[in-house]
Design a protein around this motif. Structure first.
Motif, PDB file in Angstrom:
ATOM      1  N   ASP A  55     -22.386  -7.764  17.269  1.00  0.00           N
ATOM      2  CA  ASP A  55     -22.364  -6.738  18.303  1.00  0.00           C
ATOM      3  C   ASP A  55     -21.030  -6.018  18.423  1.00  0.00           C
ATOM      4  O   ASP A  55     -20.944  -4.947  19.012  1.00  0.00           O
ATOM      5  N   SER A  56     -19.950  -6.633  17.913  1.00  0.00           N
ATOM      6  CA  SER A  56     -18.633  -6.008  18.090  1.00  0.00           C
ATOM      7  C   SER A  56     -18.604  -4.620  17.447  1.00  0.00           C
ATOM      8  O   SER A  56     -19.348  -4.343  16.514  1.00  0.00           O
ATOM      9  N   LEU A  57     -17.718  -3.777  17.977  1.00  0.00           N
ATOM     10  CA  LEU A  57     -17.631  -2.411  17.457  1.00  0.00           C
ATOM     11  C   LEU A  57     -16.507  -2.347  16.434  1.00  0.00           C
ATOM     12  O   LEU A  57     -15.371  -2.742  16.729  1.00  0.00           O
ATOM     13  N   VAL A  76     -10.010  -1.720  13.368  1.00  0.00           N
ATOM     14  CA  VAL A  76      -9.937  -2.022  14.795  1.00  0.00           C
ATOM     15  C   VAL A  76     -11.284  -2.630  15.157  1.00  0.00           C
ATOM     16  O   VAL A  76     -12.330  -2.066  14.837  1.00  0.00           O
ATOM     17  N   ILE A  77     -11.253  -3.808  15.763  1.00  0.00           N
ATOM     18  CA  ILE A  77     -12.512  -4.447  16.150  1.00  0.00           C
ATOM     19  C   ILE A  77     -12.513  -4.660  17.660  1.00  0.00           C
ATOM     20  O   ILE A  77     -11.612  -5.295  18.210  1.00  0.00           O
ATOM     21  N   ILE A  78     -13.507  -4.082  18.298  1.00  0.00           N
ATOM     22  CA  ILE A  78     -13.607  -4.223  19.749  1.00  0.00           C
ATOM     23  C   ILE A  78     -14.661  -5.275  20.050  1.00  0.00           C
ATOM     24  O   ILE A  78     -15.842  -5.086  19.753  1.00  0.00           O
ATOM     25  N   GLU A 121       1.224  -1.758  16.720  1.00  0.00           N
ATOM     26  CA  GLU A 121       0.648  -2.276  17.957  1.00  0.00           C
ATOM     27  C   GLU A 121       1.338  -1.660  19.179  1.00  0.00           C
ATOM     28  O   GLU A 121       0.673  -1.274  20.151  1.00  0.00           O
ATOM     29  N   ALA A 122       2.672  -1.538  19.104  1.00  0.00           N
ATOM     30  CA  ALA A 122       3.416  -0.964  20.234  1.00  0.00           C
ATOM     31  C   ALA A 122       2.956   0.483  20.486  1.00  0.00           C
ATOM     32  O   ALA A 122       2.725   0.883  21.630  1.00  0.00           O
ATOM     33  N   LEU A 123       2.808   1.231  19.407  1.00  0.00           N
ATOM     34  CA  LEU A 123       2.362   2.619  19.555  1.00  0.00           C
ATOM     35  C   LEU A 123       0.935   2.690  20.085  1.00  0.00           C
ATOM     36  O   LEU A 123       0.598   3.514  20.935  1.00  0.00           O
ATOM     37  N   PHE A 124       0.094   1.800  19.577  1.00  0.00           N
ATOM     38  CA  PHE A 124      -1.312   1.752  19.975  1.00  0.00           C
ATOM     39  C   PHE A 124      -1.438   1.445  21.473  1.00  0.00           C
ATOM     40  O   PHE A 124      -2.159   2.103  22.210  1.00  0.00           O
ATOM     41  N   ARG A 125      -0.684   0.443  21.907  1.00  0.00           N
ATOM     42  CA  ARG A 125      -0.657   0.048  23.309  1.00  0.00           C
ATOM     43  C   ARG A 125      -0.271   1.228  24.203  1.00  0.00           C
ATOM     44  O   ARG A 125      -0.896   1.508  25.219  1.00  0.00           O
ATOM     45  N   ASN A 126       0.770   1.893  23.761  1.00  0.00           N
ATOM     46  CA  ASN A 126       1.285   3.022  24.508  1.00  0.00           C
ATOM     47  C   ASN A 126       0.267   4.158  24.575  1.00  0.00           C
ATOM     48  O   ASN A 126       0.047   4.769  25.625  1.00  0.00           O
ATOM     49  N   MET A 127      -0.388   4.393  23.457  1.00  0.00           N
ATOM     50  CA  MET A 127      -1.409   5.441  23.401  1.00  0.00           C
ATOM     51  C   MET A 127      -2.559   5.108  24.358  1.00  0.00           C
ATOM     52  O   MET A 127      -3.087   5.980  25.043  1.00  0.00           O
ATOM     53  N   MET A 128      -2.914   3.817  24.412  1.00  0.00           N
ATOM     54  CA  MET A 128      -4.056   3.411  25.238  1.00  0.00           C
ATOM     55  C   MET A 128      -3.784   3.488  26.740  1.00  0.00           C
ATOM     56  O   MET A 128      -4.725   3.425  27.534  1.00  0.00           O
ATOM     57  N   LEU A 129      -2.523   3.644  27.111  1.00  0.00           N
ATOM     58  CA  LEU A 129      -2.211   3.788  28.545  1.00  0.00           C
ATOM     59  C   LEU A 129      -2.912   5.017  29.121  1.00  0.00           C
ATOM     60  O   LEU A 129      -3.254   5.060  30.285  1.00  0.00           O
ATOM     61  N   GLY A 130      -3.150   5.986  28.265  1.00  0.00           N
ATOM     62  CA  GLY A 130      -3.828   7.198  28.709  1.00  0.00           C
ATOM     63  C   GLY A 130      -5.352   7.076  28.699  1.00  0.00           C
ATOM     64  O   GLY A 130      -6.051   8.030  29.029  1.00  0.00           O
ATOM     65  N   PHE A 131      -5.872   5.947  28.290  1.00  0.00           N
ATOM     66  CA  PHE A 131      -7.334   5.783  28.205  1.00  0.00           C
ATOM     67  C   PHE A 131      -7.899   5.359  29.561  1.00  0.00           C
ATOM     68  O   PHE A 131      -7.220   4.759  30.376  1.00  0.00           O
ATOM     69  N   LYS A 132      -9.190   5.633  29.728  1.00  0.00           N
ATOM     70  CA  LYS A 132      -9.846   5.267  30.976  1.00  0.00           C
ATOM     71  C   LYS A 132      -9.991   3.741  31.089  1.00  0.00           C
ATOM     72  O   LYS A 132      -9.754   3.160  32.129  1.00  0.00           O
ATOM     73  N   TYR A 133     -10.402   3.114  29.979  1.00  0.00           N
ATOM     74  CA  TYR A 133     -10.550   1.652  29.980  1.00  0.00           C
ATOM     75  C   TYR A 133      -9.664   1.043  28.922  1.00  0.00           C
ATOM     76  O   TYR A 133      -9.339   1.689  27.932  1.00  0.00           O
ATOM     77  N   THR A 134      -9.330  -0.200  29.110  1.00  0.00           N
ATOM     78  CA  THR A 134      -8.610  -0.907  28.050  1.00  0.00           C
ATOM     79  C   THR A 134      -8.977  -2.383  28.069  1.00  0.00           C
ATOM     80  O   THR A 134      -9.741  -2.841  28.930  1.00  0.00           O
ATOM     81  N   LEU A 135      -8.479  -3.112  27.087  1.00  0.00           N
ATOM     82  CA  LEU A 135      -8.734  -4.553  26.970  1.00  0.00           C
ATOM     83  C   LEU A 135      -7.463  -5.170  26.389  1.00  0.00           C
ATOM     84  O   LEU A 135      -6.636  -4.441  25.825  1.00  0.00           O
ATOM     85  N   PRO A 136      -7.300  -6.481  26.477  1.00  0.00           N
ATOM     86  CA  PRO A 136      -6.142  -7.089  25.804  1.00  0.00           C
ATOM     87  C   PRO A 136      -6.178  -6.787  24.293  1.00  0.00           C
ATOM     88  O   PRO A 136      -7.260  -6.708  23.700  1.00  0.00           O
ATOM     89  N   ARG A 183     -18.655   0.434  28.583  1.00  0.00           N
ATOM     90  CA  ARG A 183     -17.200   0.486  28.652  1.00  0.00           C
ATOM     91  C   ARG A 183     -16.565   0.339  27.249  1.00  0.00           C
ATOM     92  O   ARG A 183     -15.656   1.061  26.890  1.00  0.00           O
ATOM     93  N   HIS A 184     -17.096  -0.590  26.457  1.00  0.00           N
ATOM     94  CA  HIS A 184     -16.582  -0.810  25.103  1.00  0.00           C
ATOM     95  C   HIS A 184     -16.848   0.406  24.220  1.00  0.00           C
ATOM     96  O   HIS A 184     -16.008   0.807  23.421  1.00  0.00           O
ATOM     97  N   HIS A 185     -18.042   0.971  24.400  1.00  0.00           N
ATOM     98  CA  HIS A 185     -18.376   2.163  23.609  1.00  0.00           C
ATOM     99  C   HIS A 185     -17.464   3.333  23.966  1.00  0.00           C
ATOM    100  O   HIS A 185     -17.115   4.133  23.118  1.00  0.00           O
ATOM    101  N   LEU A 186     -17.084   3.396  25.246  1.00  0.00           N
ATOM    102  CA  LEU A 186     -16.190   4.483  25.666  1.00  0.00           C
ATOM    103  C   LEU A 186     -14.795   4.326  25.052  1.00  0.00           C
ATOM    104  O   LEU A 186     -14.166   5.310  24.669  1.00  0.00           O
ATOM    105  N   ILE A 187     -14.355   3.082  24.928  1.00  0.00           N
ATOM    106  CA  ILE A 187     -13.049   2.848  24.278  1.00  0.00           C
ATOM    107  C   ILE A 187     -13.127   3.313  22.813  1.00  0.00           C
ATOM    108  O   ILE A 187     -12.250   4.018  22.324  1.00  0.00           O
ATOM    109  N   ALA A 188     -14.215   2.919  22.137  1.00  0.00           N
ATOM    110  CA  ALA A 188     -14.389   3.317  20.730  1.00  0.00           C
ATOM    111  C   ALA A 188     -14.394   4.838  20.604  1.00  0.00           C
ATOM    112  O   ALA A 188     -13.777   5.408  19.694  1.00  0.00           O
TER     113      ALA A 188
END
Ligand SMILES: [Zn+2]
Length: 304
Positions: A55-57, A76-78, A121-136, A183-188
Protein backbone atom coordinates in the motif's frame (compact mmCIF):
# COMPACT_ATOMS: atom_id res chain seq x y z
CA UNK A 1 1.64 1.50 -5.22
CA UNK A 2 4.08 3.16 -7.60
CA UNK A 3 3.10 6.80 -7.98
CA UNK A 4 6.05 7.83 -10.10
CA UNK A 5 8.17 5.42 -12.09
CA UNK A 6 11.86 5.75 -12.79
CA UNK A 7 12.82 6.34 -16.39
CA UNK A 8 16.17 6.07 -18.05
CA UNK A 9 17.77 9.51 -18.01
CA UNK A 10 18.37 11.35 -21.25
CA UNK A 11 22.13 11.13 -20.63
CA UNK A 12 22.06 7.38 -20.26
CA UNK A 13 19.88 7.06 -23.36
CA UNK A 14 22.43 9.07 -25.36
CA UNK A 15 25.38 7.10 -24.02
CA UNK A 16 23.60 3.81 -24.78
CA UNK A 17 23.36 4.86 -28.42
CA UNK A 18 26.71 6.60 -28.75
CA UNK A 19 28.70 3.70 -27.32
CA UNK A 20 28.12 1.70 -30.54
CA UNK A 21 29.07 4.52 -32.86
CA UNK A 22 32.07 6.29 -31.37
CA UNK A 23 35.20 5.74 -29.30
CA UNK A 24 34.68 7.10 -25.82
CA UNK A 25 37.40 8.95 -23.97
CA UNK A 26 38.46 7.27 -20.72
CA UNK A 27 36.47 9.86 -18.80
CA UNK A 28 33.31 9.30 -20.88
CA UNK A 29 33.63 5.55 -20.52
CA UNK A 30 33.92 5.87 -16.75
CA UNK A 31 30.95 8.24 -16.56
CA UNK A 32 28.90 5.89 -18.72
CA UNK A 33 29.80 2.78 -16.71
CA UNK A 34 28.98 4.53 -13.47
CA UNK A 35 25.67 5.80 -14.79
CA UNK A 36 24.75 2.39 -16.21
CA UNK A 37 25.64 0.57 -13.00
CA UNK A 38 23.71 3.06 -10.90
CA UNK A 39 20.64 2.68 -13.09
CA UNK A 40 20.85 -1.12 -13.01
CA UNK A 41 20.99 -1.04 -9.20
CA UNK A 42 18.02 1.29 -8.98
CA UNK A 43 16.03 -0.91 -11.34
CA UNK A 44 16.92 -4.00 -9.32
CA UNK A 45 15.54 -2.29 -6.22
CA UNK A 46 12.43 -1.09 -8.08
CA UNK A 47 11.69 -4.64 -9.17
CA UNK A 48 11.27 -5.70 -5.55
CA UNK A 49 8.30 -3.34 -5.38
CA UNK A 50 6.93 -4.52 -8.69
CA UNK A 51 6.86 -8.05 -7.28
CA UNK A 52 5.22 -7.18 -3.96
CA UNK A 53 1.94 -5.37 -4.03
CA UNK A 54 1.84 -3.14 -0.96
CA UNK A 55 0.00 0.00 0.00
CA UNK A 56 2.91 2.40 0.51
CA UNK A 57 3.31 5.17 -2.05
CA UNK A 58 6.51 4.92 -4.05
CA UNK A 59 8.03 7.80 -5.98
CA UNK A 60 11.13 6.90 -7.94
CA UNK A 61 13.85 9.33 -8.97
CA UNK A 62 12.80 12.76 -7.80
CA UNK A 63 14.65 15.99 -8.49
CA UNK A 64 13.98 19.16 -6.54
CA UNK A 65 15.32 22.67 -6.32
CA UNK A 66 15.09 24.29 -2.92
CA UNK A 67 16.92 27.40 -1.70
CA UNK A 68 18.68 27.54 -5.07
CA UNK A 69 20.11 24.07 -4.53
CA UNK A 70 19.22 21.12 -6.70
CA UNK A 71 19.06 17.69 -5.12
CA UNK A 72 17.98 14.29 -6.26
CA UNK A 73 16.50 11.39 -4.33
CA UNK A 74 16.58 7.86 -5.75
CA UNK A 75 13.35 6.72 -4.09
CA UNK A 76 10.83 8.28 -1.74
CA UNK A 77 8.53 5.85 0.03
CA UNK A 78 5.54 7.12 1.94
CA UNK A 79 4.29 4.61 4.48
CA UNK A 80 1.52 5.10 7.03
CA UNK A 81 3.80 6.76 9.59
CA UNK A 82 7.10 7.63 7.88
CA UNK A 83 8.56 9.13 4.73
CA UNK A 84 11.67 7.20 3.71
CA UNK A 85 14.33 8.87 1.60
CA UNK A 86 16.45 6.22 -0.05
CA UNK A 87 19.82 6.48 -1.71
CA UNK A 88 20.50 3.33 -3.73
CA UNK A 89 24.09 2.21 -4.25
CA UNK A 90 25.13 -0.56 -6.60
CA UNK A 91 28.68 -0.93 -5.26
CA UNK A 92 30.29 -4.29 -5.75
CA UNK A 93 33.19 -5.81 -3.79
CA UNK A 94 34.66 -5.54 -0.30
CA UNK A 95 34.36 -2.31 1.63
CA UNK A 96 35.35 -1.21 5.08
CA UNK A 97 33.75 1.42 7.28
CA UNK A 98 36.38 3.44 9.16
CA UNK A 99 36.12 6.78 11.00
CA UNK A 100 32.91 7.70 9.21
CA UNK A 101 34.55 6.89 5.88
CA UNK A 102 33.75 4.24 3.32
CA UNK A 103 36.82 2.62 1.81
CA UNK A 104 36.87 0.16 -1.05
CA UNK A 105 39.46 -2.42 -0.05
CA UNK A 106 42.38 -2.25 -0.09
CA UNK A 107 42.50 1.55 0.07
CA UNK A 108 40.28 3.58 -2.25
CA UNK A 109 38.20 6.05 -0.30
CA UNK A 110 34.85 6.75 -1.91
CA UNK A 111 32.31 9.47 -1.28
CA UNK A 112 30.36 8.60 1.84
CA UNK A 113 26.77 8.21 0.60
CA UNK A 114 25.41 9.21 4.00
CA UNK A 115 26.86 12.71 3.74
CA UNK A 116 25.16 13.23 0.41
CA UNK A 117 21.93 11.84 1.81
CA UNK A 118 22.01 14.01 4.94
CA UNK A 119 22.43 17.10 2.79
CA UNK A 120 19.42 16.06 0.68
CA UNK A 121 17.41 15.23 3.79
CA UNK A 122 18.00 18.70 5.27
CA UNK A 123 16.81 20.34 2.06
CA UNK A 124 13.85 17.97 1.80
CA UNK A 125 12.80 18.69 5.38
CA UNK A 126 13.01 22.38 4.76
CA UNK A 127 11.02 22.13 1.55
CA UNK A 128 8.30 20.16 3.34
CA UNK A 129 7.76 22.96 5.86
CA UNK A 130 5.67 24.57 3.16
CA UNK A 131 3.50 21.47 2.71
CA UNK A 132 0.03 21.08 4.14
CA UNK A 133 0.81 17.69 5.71
CA UNK A 134 3.99 16.02 6.76
CA UNK A 135 5.29 12.88 8.47
CA UNK A 136 8.54 11.93 10.21
CA UNK A 137 11.36 11.56 7.69
CA UNK A 138 13.95 8.80 7.74
CA UNK A 139 16.92 8.44 5.38
CA UNK A 140 18.59 5.19 4.47
CA UNK A 141 21.28 4.00 2.10
CA UNK A 142 20.38 0.79 0.30
CA UNK A 143 23.26 -1.37 -0.93
CA UNK A 144 21.65 -3.50 -3.58
CA UNK A 145 24.46 -5.44 -5.28
CA UNK A 146 24.50 -9.09 -4.10
CA UNK A 147 28.31 -9.05 -4.15
CA UNK A 148 28.72 -6.11 -1.80
CA UNK A 149 30.35 -6.78 1.56
CA UNK A 150 30.84 -4.18 4.27
CA UNK A 151 33.19 -4.71 7.19
CA UNK A 152 32.98 -2.90 10.52
CA UNK A 153 29.68 -1.15 9.91
CA UNK A 154 28.22 0.07 13.22
CA UNK A 155 24.94 -1.65 14.01
CA UNK A 156 22.97 1.58 14.18
CA UNK A 157 24.18 3.09 10.93
CA UNK A 158 21.26 3.71 8.53
CA UNK A 159 22.51 1.25 5.93
CA UNK A 160 20.43 -1.55 4.45
CA UNK A 161 22.81 -4.29 3.31
CA UNK A 162 22.07 -6.68 0.42
CA UNK A 163 21.00 -9.50 2.73
CA UNK A 164 18.54 -7.15 4.50
CA UNK A 165 16.91 -5.55 1.47
CA UNK A 166 14.19 -8.14 0.97
CA UNK A 167 13.00 -8.04 4.59
CA UNK A 168 13.22 -4.24 4.58
CA UNK A 169 10.81 -4.08 1.64
CA UNK A 170 8.43 -6.56 3.28
CA UNK A 171 8.50 -4.57 6.52
CA UNK A 172 7.58 -1.38 4.65
CA UNK A 173 4.58 -3.11 3.20
CA UNK A 174 3.45 -4.55 6.49
CA UNK A 175 3.64 -1.15 8.15
CA UNK A 176 1.52 0.57 5.58
CA UNK A 177 -1.21 -1.94 4.82
CA UNK A 178 -4.66 -0.40 5.10
CA UNK A 179 -3.36 2.80 6.63
CA UNK A 180 -2.68 4.91 3.60
CA UNK A 181 -5.19 7.73 3.53
CA UNK A 182 -6.03 10.82 1.52
CA UNK A 183 -3.43 12.70 3.58
CA UNK A 184 -0.62 10.45 2.28
CA UNK A 185 -1.80 10.88 -1.28
CA UNK A 186 -1.75 14.65 -0.82
CA UNK A 187 1.88 14.52 0.33
CA UNK A 188 2.77 12.46 -2.77
CA UNK A 189 0.94 14.96 -4.95
CA UNK A 190 2.79 17.91 -3.45
CA UNK A 191 6.11 16.15 -3.95
CA UNK A 192 5.26 15.54 -7.60
CA UNK A 193 4.35 19.19 -8.03
CA UNK A 194 7.79 20.15 -6.74
CA UNK A 195 9.62 17.59 -8.88
CA UNK A 196 11.51 19.14 -11.78
CA UNK A 197 12.37 17.50 -15.08
CA UNK A 198 15.89 16.21 -15.61
CA UNK A 199 16.03 17.45 -19.19
CA UNK A 200 17.88 20.65 -18.30
CA UNK A 201 20.89 18.78 -17.03
CA UNK A 202 23.13 17.16 -19.57
CA UNK A 203 26.49 15.67 -18.76
CA UNK A 204 27.21 13.90 -22.03
CA UNK A 205 30.14 15.49 -23.84
CA UNK A 206 29.49 17.05 -27.24
CA UNK A 207 29.44 14.70 -30.20
CA UNK A 208 29.30 15.48 -33.89
CA UNK A 209 27.61 13.71 -36.76
CA UNK A 210 30.87 13.40 -38.68
CA UNK A 211 32.64 11.48 -35.94
CA UNK A 212 29.94 8.84 -35.49
CA UNK A 213 30.05 5.56 -37.34
CA UNK A 214 27.26 5.35 -39.93
CA UNK A 215 25.38 2.19 -40.74
CA UNK A 216 23.01 -0.25 -39.11
CA UNK A 217 24.11 -2.53 -36.30
CA UNK A 218 22.61 -5.84 -35.31
CA UNK A 219 19.91 -5.40 -32.67
CA UNK A 220 21.20 -8.47 -30.86
CA UNK A 221 25.02 -8.37 -30.82
CA UNK A 222 25.46 -4.69 -31.87
CA UNK A 223 27.98 -5.52 -34.62
CA UNK A 224 27.58 -3.40 -37.72
CA UNK A 225 26.29 -5.00 -40.90
CA UNK A 226 29.05 -4.63 -43.45
CA UNK A 227 27.35 -5.70 -46.66
CA UNK A 228 24.83 -3.68 -48.62
CA UNK A 229 21.61 -5.52 -49.37
CA UNK A 230 19.98 -3.49 -52.12
CA UNK A 231 16.97 -5.73 -52.75
CA UNK A 232 16.68 -8.06 -49.78
CA UNK A 233 13.82 -8.00 -47.34
CA UNK A 234 15.94 -9.05 -44.35
CA UNK A 235 19.31 -8.23 -42.83
CA UNK A 236 21.12 -11.27 -41.46
CA UNK A 237 23.94 -10.75 -38.97
CA UNK A 238 27.21 -12.44 -39.98
CA UNK A 239 28.24 -12.70 -36.31
CA UNK A 240 25.15 -14.06 -34.54
CA UNK A 241 22.72 -14.92 -37.35
CA UNK A 242 20.06 -12.54 -36.04
CA UNK A 243 17.56 -11.80 -38.80
CA UNK A 244 15.73 -8.48 -38.97
CA UNK A 245 13.32 -7.01 -41.45
CA UNK A 246 15.01 -4.15 -43.35
CA UNK A 247 12.07 -1.81 -42.64
CA UNK A 248 12.28 -2.42 -38.89
CA UNK A 249 16.05 -1.97 -38.92
CA UNK A 250 15.81 1.33 -40.81
CA UNK A 251 13.09 2.60 -38.46
CA UNK A 252 15.26 1.65 -35.51
CA UNK A 253 18.03 3.78 -37.05
CA UNK A 254 15.67 6.70 -37.70
CA UNK A 255 14.66 6.59 -34.06
CA UNK A 256 18.29 6.68 -33.01
CA UNK A 257 18.96 9.59 -35.37
CA UNK A 258 16.06 11.52 -33.87
CA UNK A 259 17.31 11.02 -30.30
CA UNK A 260 20.92 11.87 -31.15
CA UNK A 261 20.12 14.83 -33.40
CA UNK A 262 16.83 16.30 -32.19
CA UNK A 263 17.42 19.53 -34.11
CA UNK A 264 17.98 17.86 -37.48
CA UNK A 265 15.18 17.08 -39.90
CA UNK A 266 14.50 13.50 -40.90
CA UNK A 267 14.94 13.59 -44.68
CA UNK A 268 15.52 10.80 -47.18
CA UNK A 269 19.09 11.99 -47.79
CA UNK A 270 19.92 12.25 -44.09
CA UNK A 271 18.65 8.74 -43.39
CA UNK A 272 20.29 7.33 -46.51
CA UNK A 273 23.62 8.62 -45.23
CA UNK A 274 22.97 7.58 -41.62
CA UNK A 275 21.97 3.99 -42.49
CA UNK A 276 24.81 3.75 -45.03
CA UNK A 277 24.23 0.13 -46.11
CA UNK A 278 20.81 0.68 -47.66
CA UNK A 279 21.88 2.17 -50.96
CA UNK A 280 18.48 2.64 -52.56
CA UNK A 281 17.13 6.13 -52.02
CA UNK A 282 13.75 4.97 -53.29
CA UNK A 283 13.56 2.32 -50.64
CA UNK A 284 14.41 4.72 -47.79
CA UNK A 285 11.83 7.21 -49.07
CA UNK A 286 9.19 4.46 -49.18
CA UNK A 287 9.89 3.38 -45.60
CA UNK A 288 9.73 6.97 -44.36
CA UNK A 289 6.52 7.70 -46.26
CA UNK A 290 4.83 4.63 -44.88
CA UNK A 291 5.76 5.34 -41.27
CA UNK A 292 5.94 9.07 -40.82
CA UNK A 293 3.92 12.11 -41.62
CA UNK A 294 5.20 13.91 -44.73
CA UNK A 295 5.94 17.63 -44.44
CA UNK A 296 7.07 20.00 -47.20
CA UNK A 297 7.42 19.12 -50.85
CA UNK A 298 10.04 18.00 -53.38
CA UNK A 299 13.61 18.55 -52.19
CA UNK A 300 12.30 20.15 -48.99
CA UNK A 301 10.38 17.07 -47.90
CA UNK A 302 10.96 15.86 -44.36
CA UNK A 303 9.21 13.44 -42.00
CA UNK A 304 7.85 13.67 -38.50
ZN1 LIG B 1 24.42 -10.00 -34.43
Amino acid sequence: MITKRREKTKDLMLYDLLVHRMDFSIKDRQTYEKMKQGYEGERRFDQLFDETNGDSLILQDLLFTHNNTTFQIDSVIITADTIFLLEIKNYKGDFIYENDKLVKMPNTEIIQPLHQLHRSEALFRNMMLGFKYTLPIKSLVIFIHPHFTLYQAPVKIPFVLPTQVQSFVQKLHRNSTMNITERHHLIAKELLNHHISQSKFRNVADYHYDELQKGIYCRNCKQFFDIAYPERKYLVCAHCNEKEDVNTAVLRCVNEYKILFPNEKVTTNNILDWCAIITSKKRIRKILRENYEVKGTKQWTYYI
